[in-house]
Design an enzyme around this catalytic site. Structure first.
Site, short mmCIF file in Angstrom:
data_model
loop_
_atom_site.label_atom_id
_atom_site.label_comp_id
_atom_site.label_asym_id
_atom_site.label_seq_id
_atom_site.Cartn_x
_atom_site.Cartn_y
_atom_site.Cartn_z
N SER A 13 4.02 20.23 40.79
CA SER A 13 4.48 21.22 41.75
C SER A 13 5.67 22.00 41.22
CB SER A 13 4.87 20.51 43.05
OG SER A 13 5.59 21.37 43.91
N TYR A 51 9.41 14.69 47.92
CA TYR A 51 8.13 15.22 47.43
C TYR A 51 8.27 15.68 45.98
CZ TYR A 51 4.29 18.49 46.67
OH TYR A 51 3.22 19.15 46.13
#
Length: 342
Positions: free
Chosen positions: A127, A152
Site C-alpha cells: 500500500s 494498517y
C-alpha cells in the site's frame, strides 16, 4: 496457468480474476466474505465469476492455518496473487486485532503455502500508506519507509519484510505492489468516491478532511489490474547489482521486488468532488473537517521502476474514470439519472 487469487470477492481481486479468466487462466478464488462493508456487494461480484467453468471458489479465512494448508495441498497453484487483507486506515484505529489476524497471520499462511508447494511467483498487495511520514514527492520505492502512521500501514510494511525473508531463505520469488488510491466500478464503499456519491445522491453533506487541502494519486481499476497481471507474469528475480553496503529497498540479492502502482498524476480532492458533481448533476454540501488520525495530506507515485520492468503505464484520466464509476453506481443500485438538482 493455474492462479490462486485471494480476496477474489474484493474490489481489486474481483477485477483481477475477471482479467485472468478472460485470457484463459484457471482461477482459484479465495475470500472469507467478511462484513467490513456490505456483504451483498461482495456476493454480487462473486456472482459475476461463479458461472465461469475455469473458476473455483473457496470460502476461507486467511488466518485458518489448517484450512490454508489444505487449500494449497489440494489446488497446487502455479502462481499466487494475494490481494486479500483487512483494508482501511481508519478502521485500524478501531479494530487493530483484525489487522494482525488477516494481514500478519494470514500472510504468514500464504507464504508457507507458497514455500511448501513450489509456487513460481507470489505477487501481493502492499500500500502507498507505507510511506507514512515521508514528505519527499513523488514517493519512490527506493525511499526509506520506516515511519508508518497507522497499524494498517505497519502491517503492509511487515508483509514486505516477511516476503523478503522467504525470498532470501527459500528463493521464493515475491513481488509487492504498493497501490495508490484505487477507484472505479465495483469499488469499495468505504472509499471517498463511493462515500461521496452515496451522500450526494441522498442529499447528505460529505466530510472533507483537512479542509479539502489534500491530493491523491487516484488510479483507475483497469490500470491497476493491467499492472497486477503484467507483474505476476514477470517473475521476480535477484538484482545482480544489489549490495549490502548500499542496499536498495526495492530489490535484493534474493528474488524480491517492490513497485509502486499508481496513476502518477496526483489530483486535488476538491477537483475530484468537482468532477463528481458534474457526473451526478448535483452540488455537494461540504462539511470541512480537520485531518484524521493516520491520514496523510498527499500521495504521488513514482512508477519508473514498474514501467522499466513490465512496461506499465496508466492510461485512464480521472475525467474518464469518475463518469464510468457513476454510471456503474446508478446501474448497480438502480438510481435514476433524472432527479431534481439540489
Amino acid at each position: 496457468m493455474k492462479i490462486l487469487v485471494t480476496g477474489c470477492a474484493g474490489f481489486i481481486g474481483f477485477h483481477t480474476a475477471q482479467r485472468l479468466l478472460a485470457r484463459g487462466d484457471e482461477v482459484i478464488g479465495l475470500d472469507n466474505l467478511n462484513d467490513y462493508y456490505e456483504v451483498s456487494l461482495k456476493e454480487a461480484r462473486l456472482a459475476q465469476l461463479r458461472w465461469q467453468a475455469s473458476f473455483r471458489f473457496h470460502k476461507l479465512d486467511l488466518a485458518d492455518r489448517a484450512g490454508m494448508a489444505e487449500l494449497f495441498a489440494r489446488e497446487r497453484p502455479q502462481r499466487v496473487i494475494h490481494l486479500a487483507a483487512q483494508a482501511g486506515v481508519r478502521y485500524s484505529l478501531q479494530n487493530p486485532h483484525a489487522y494482525v489476524d488477516s494481514n500478519l497471520v494470514g500472510f504468514m499462511n500464504v507464504l508457507e503455502g507458497c514455500r511448501q508447494h513450489g509456487v513460481e511467483h507470489l505477487t501481493y498487495a502492499s500500500s502507498s500508506s507505507v510511506y507514512g511520514l515521508n514528505s519527499s514527492m513523488p514517493f519512490s520505492v527506493r525511499q526509506n519507509v520506516d515511519h508508518p502512521i497507522s497499524l494498517y500501514a505497519a502491517s503492509k510494511k511487515a508483509n514486505e519484510l516477511m516476503a523478503h525473508s522467504y525470498s532470501h531463505l527459500y528463493r521464493l520469488p515475491t513481488t509487492g505492489l504498493r497501490f495508490f488510491t484505487v477507484y472505479g466500478p465495483w469499488g469499495r464503499p468505504d472509499m471517498a468516491l463511493f462515500l461521496f456519491t452515496r451522500a450526494i445522491l441522498e442529499g447528505r453533506p460529505i466530510d472533507v478532511f483537512n479542509n479539502g487541502d489534500m491530493q491523491r494519486d487516484f488510479t483507475y481499476i483497469d490500470d491497476i489490474v493491467e499492472g497486477v497481471v503484467r507483474t505476476s507474469d514477470h517473475v521476480a528475480s535477484a538484482n545482480a547489482q544489489w549490495h549490502g553496503a548500499t542496499p536498495d529497498p526495492s530489490s535484493s540479492s534474493a528474488p524480491y521486488r517492490l513497485y509502486n502502482i499508481g496513476n502518477h498524476r496526483p489530483v486535488p480532492l476538491l477537483r475530484l468532488i468537482e468532477l463528481l458533481e458534474q457526473a451526478l448533476g448535483r452540488t455537494a454540501q461540504k462539511r470541512l473537517l480537520p485531518m484524521q488520525a493516520g491520514d496523510v495530506p498527499s500521495t504521488y507515485a513514482d512508477i519508473d521502476a514498474l514501467q522499466q520492468a513490465v512496461g506499465f503505464s496508466p492510461t485512464t484520466p480521472i475525467e474518464t474514470g469518475i463518469p464510468r464509476f457513476v454510471a456503474w453506481y446508478r446501474e448497480h443500485y438502480g438510481v435514476s439519472e433524472s432527479f431534481p438538482k439540489a
